[in-house]
Write an enzyme that holds these catalytic residues in place. Structure first.
Site, PDB file in Angstrom:
ATOM      1  N   VAL A 146       0.810  -1.212   0.000  1.00 57.25           N
ATOM      2  CA  VAL A 146       0.000   0.000   0.000  1.00 57.25           C
ATOM      3  C   VAL A 146       0.848   1.268   0.000  1.00 57.25           C
ATOM      4  CG1 VAL A 146      -1.949  -1.129   1.130  1.00 57.25           C
ATOM      5  CG2 VAL A 146      -0.179  -0.087   2.522  1.00 57.25           C
ATOM      6  N   GLN A 147       2.151   1.154   0.231  1.00 58.07           N
ATOM      7  CA  GLN A 147       3.024   2.331   0.249  1.00 58.07           C
ATOM      8  C   GLN A 147       3.225   2.858  -1.168  1.00 58.07           C
ATOM      9  OE1 GLN A 147       6.533   1.562   2.532  1.00 58.07           O
ATOM     10  NE2 GLN A 147       7.516   3.507   2.033  1.00 58.07           N
ATOM     11  N   LYS A 149       4.974   3.649  -4.321  1.00 57.41           N
ATOM     12  CA  LYS A 149       6.201   3.060  -4.853  1.00 57.41           C
ATOM     13  C   LYS A 149       6.140   3.027  -6.361  1.00 57.41           C
ATOM     14  CE  LYS A 149       5.268  -0.613  -2.463  1.00 57.41           C
ATOM     15  NZ  LYS A 149       5.286  -1.958  -1.817  1.00 57.41           N
ATOM     16  N   LYS A 174      10.552   3.671  -3.256  1.00 61.21           N
ATOM     17  CA  LYS A 174       9.463   3.829  -2.296  1.00 61.21           C
ATOM     18  C   LYS A 174       9.467   5.250  -1.746  1.00 61.21           C
ATOM     19  CE  LYS A 174       8.631   0.218   0.320  1.00 61.21           C
ATOM     20  NZ  LYS A 174       8.781  -0.885   1.312  1.00 61.21           N
ATOM     21  N   ARG A 219      15.789  -5.277  -6.258  1.00 65.49           N
ATOM     22  CA  ARG A 219      14.941  -6.458  -6.300  1.00 65.49           C
ATOM     23  C   ARG A 219      15.788  -7.735  -6.258  1.00 65.49           C
ATOM     24  NH1 ARG A 219       9.690  -5.815 -10.074  1.00 65.49           N
ATOM     25  NH2 ARG A 219       9.418  -7.860  -9.093  1.00 65.49           N
ATOM     26  N   ASP A 304       3.253  -4.546  11.794  1.00 64.71           N
ATOM     27  CA  ASP A 304       2.581  -4.822  10.517  1.00 64.71           C
ATOM     28  C   ASP A 304       3.311  -5.910   9.719  1.00 64.71           C
ATOM     29  OD1 ASP A 304       0.371  -4.214   8.812  1.00 64.71           O
ATOM     30  OD2 ASP A 304       1.712  -3.156   7.464  1.00 64.71           O
ATOM     31  N   LYS A 308       2.305 -11.068   3.591  1.00 62.35           N
ATOM     32  CA  LYS A 308       2.829 -10.594   2.311  1.00 62.35           C
ATOM     33  C   LYS A 308       4.191  -9.934   2.480  1.00 62.35           C
ATOM     34  CE  LYS A 308       0.286  -9.091  -1.017  1.00 62.35           C
ATOM     35  NZ  LYS A 308       0.550 -10.255  -1.886  1.00 62.35           N
ATOM     36  N   ASP A 326      10.616  -4.547   3.760  1.00 62.78           N
ATOM     37  CA  ASP A 326       9.498  -3.852   4.439  1.00 62.78           C
ATOM     38  C   ASP A 326       9.634  -3.899   5.961  1.00 62.78           C
ATOM     39  OD1 ASP A 326       8.500  -3.313   1.967  1.00 62.78           O
ATOM     40  OD2 ASP A 326       6.765  -4.626   2.098  1.00 62.78           O
TER      41      ASP A 326
END
Length: 436
Positions: A146-147, A149, A174, A219, A304, A308, A326
């Site tokens: 939801v951030q 990015k 991000k 990545r 959090d 995911k 994250d």
């Protein structure tokens, strides 16, 4: 099968995905040769048993963006947010992992579209109103979360842009929302602390585009091959895909924490993830990494840390934990929910995690208490050693990337993590003596 498109692994078409002519629900079909020599795209979409429409939906659902970006994607395509087939087709050339989804018969030639700094800054100035999803009338965000990015390709000479054809994104940029100041800095420090503490962690870099801080994440499912002028991909699945759950089930309390619904716990949980690790081809290694991931998240108050935020490299007869990502101290942001995404033992309240809850956590996840005790002692000692011996803001100061206010924020963040880690460290001596 209606409206089928190719599933491609590199340059090979290994199957098709489309809509069932009978049910209009998504289905996957693998080619015979791939069944003989390849591997399924996720555990629930196996070669042995016909995949259910629900499992296909769950897999595709977890490839797509979340939150406002997901809403905008559906609106711009003119489809329902639940139409995962249409959305996957729109983003299918650069979704997470090694597989692409496209109607093209052969890959295009490599193309690169640079994003000049001025253009990116202009877009960042408008992102609260227009978002970062569409560029050149094409959706570009294809990673979950939801951030704010952006998927980007970084060329060998350091230019930032979009790669197409045999190129794809190699990094994720991000950004933070206006109501969450210092979120990027918070994540960078937590990721840096994890790496210095010996945890496998995604490579990150703190950047600025004028007044806008950004976190550049390399990545781990991509690698640029200069001679071939292509980006090679490695397949990954996240925790929800591993457990065959839709994205809404990334939290254990899948219907929320309100009084009438909090007893429903059908979502992802630590026992389910540990069971998956223990059934994997590398049970000891994956179990240990998941344990360290969970303990570190408790130390940095990352409430959090949902399903995911866990991923696995997935291949033929292999399944290995990916580097962590994250990692954020959520306690520093009262705007976020201050309960755990997945219970420790039976406890969702972070301030209630003591020796009893950690012993219960070991029992519920099928872990030996001594393993939890030793891991907690070892990891907390490493974290505290890094805090006591490393200046985590020094490099950013030398590069003149942070202000005095941001330096003070880092000090507050480190102080908070240090106190929490010491509290958890003190629990280790009592875990073995707890009676459940």
């Amino acid at each position: 099968m209606l409206h089928s498109v190719n599933i491609r692994y590199g340059e090979k078409v290994i199957g098709h995905i489309g809509l069932s002519a009978e049910t209009n629900l998504p289905v996957v079909e693998y080619q015979h040769q791939w069944r003989e020599n390849g591997f399924p795209i996720s555990p629930s979409l196996s070669f042995q048993n016909p995949s259910t429409p629900a499992s296909v939906y769950n897999y595709l659902d977890n490839l797509l963006p979340e939150g406002k970006a997901r809403e905008l994607l559906a609106q711009n395509l003119g489809v329902s947010e639940k139409n995962v087939f249409a959305q996957t087709l729109a983003l299918g050339q650069d979704v997470s992992g090694a597989f692409t989804f496209s109607s093209q018969k052969t890959p295009n030639q490599p193309t690169f579209r640079e994003i000049p700094s001025k253009e990116l800054i202009r877009r960042l100035e408008q992102k609260e109103d227009f978002g970062l999803l569409h560029w050149d009338d094409k959706p570009r965000l294809s990673v979950a979360g939801v951030q704010d990015k952006l998927n980007v390709y970084i060329s060998p000479d350091g230019q930032i842009g979009f790669g197409d054809g045999t190129l794809s994104s190699t990094h994720i940029l991000k950004f933070e929302k206006a109501n969450l100041p210092h979120l990027v800095l918070n994540e960078f420090i937590c990721m840096r602390l994890a790496k210095l503490s010996g945890l496998p962690t995604a490579e990150t870099q703190f950047m600025r585009f004028e007044q806008f801080p950004a976190l550049l994440v390399k990545r781990f499912d991509r690698r640029y091959e200069a001679k071939a002028e292509k980006v090679l991909r490695r397949h990954v699945i996240d925790g929800c895909q591993a457990l065959d759950l839709p994205r809404e089930y990334k939290y254990e309390r899948n219907f929320g924490d309100n009084r009438d619904m909090k007893h429903i716990r059908d979502g992802a949980s630590l026992p389910k993830l540990f069971n998956f690790c223990q059934a994997s081809p590398s049970p000891a290694q994956n179990t240990m990494q998941l344990l360290q991931w969970q303990l570190f998240n408790l130390m940095i108050s990352n409430y959090d840390s949902h399903a995911k935020n866990v991923s696995f490299f997935w291949g033929r007869n292999s399944c290995d934990f990916t580097p962590s990502y994250d990692l954020v101290n959520v306690a520093m942001f009262p705007q976020f929910k201050q309960t755990l995404a997945m219970a420790v033992g039976d406890e969702f309240e972070p301030d209630h995690i003591h020796a009893y809850q950690l012993a219960d956590f070991a029992a519920s996840c099928g872990l030996k208490r001594q393993l939890v005790v030793e891991s907690l002692r070892e990891l907390s000692a490493k974290v505290l050693q890094v805090i006591n011996t490393q200046n985590l803001s020094e490099e950013l100061e030398q590069q003149q990337l942070i202000s005095t206010e941001e330096k003070d924020y880092i000090a507050q963040l480190i102080e908070h993590i240090q106190a929490r880690t010491q509290q958890l460290q003190a629990c280790a001596d009592n875990i073995a003596d707890i009676s459940l």
